[in-house]
Design an enzyme around this catalytic site. Structure first.
Site, short mmCIF file in Angstrom:
data_model
loop_
_atom_site.label_atom_id
_atom_site.label_comp_id
_atom_site.label_asym_id
_atom_site.label_seq_id
_atom_site.Cartn_x
_atom_site.Cartn_y
_atom_site.Cartn_z
N GLY A 256 29.77 40.16 37.27
CA GLY A 256 28.26 40.19 36.83
C GLY A 256 27.82 39.28 38.43
O GLY A 256 27.39 39.39 39.07
N ASP A 257 29.45 38.67 38.06
CA ASP A 257 29.11 37.07 39.45
C ASP A 257 29.94 37.84 40.71
O ASP A 257 29.14 37.62 41.99
CB ASP A 257 30.73 36.54 39.45
CG ASP A 257 30.44 35.52 40.15
OD1 ASP A 257 30.33 34.48 40.28
OD2 ASP A 257 31.77 35.62 40.59
N GLY A 258 30.01 39.29 41.07
CA GLY A 258 29.73 39.72 42.30
C GLY A 258 29.07 40.79 42.41
O GLY A 258 28.43 40.38 43.66
#
Length: 133
Positions: free
Chosen positions: A23-25
């Site tokens: 999700g960060d990416g």
């Protein structure tokens, strides 16, 4: 929009921090795309703007704004991410902000790996509309 790799992946078999990792990416790429499409700026300026949006505190605020609009399934993923045992907290954020941001990233990772990018964009639009109130 389909997932980029197209590789089979069941997000229900991935631990919460793994979902947050993805999700960060995903969030970083969405924000980068939005910024470059808004205006062709020098890369340094783009990076400064991106960091303001994707930093822990901003993610925590975004998570709080979208929380009322989440389905029960989505709220469960956010809650699991928020409650995940993390080994460190950045100096620039409180533990509560970091946990909420981790929940937000886990939700984005889950939705992305579930081929639900449209839902990610819908939630981000809702957060933006909350900003403009």
């Amino acid at each position: 929009m389909p997932r980029l790799s197209g590789q089979p992946c069941d997000p229900n078999n991935i631990n919460t921090l793994g979902l947050a990792f993805v999700g960060d990416g995903v969030y970083d790429l969405i924000i980068r795309e939005q910024l470059i499409c808004e205006a062709n700026r020098p890369v340094g300026d783009l990076n400064k703007l991106k960091v303001e949006i994707v930093r822990c505190q901003a993610q925590a605020e975004t998570a709080k704004k979208i929380e009322p609009f989440l389905t029960e399934e989505e709220a469960d993923i956010l809650r699991r991410g928020r409650n995940a045992h993390v080994t460190h907290t950045p100096k620039s954020a409180t533990a509560a902000q970091y946990h909420m941001a981790t929940g937000f990233e886990a939700l984005l990772g889950y939705l992305y790996l579930s081929d639900r990018v449209e839902r990610i964009m819908e939630l981000l639009e809702l957060a933006n509309s909350e900003n403009n109130k």
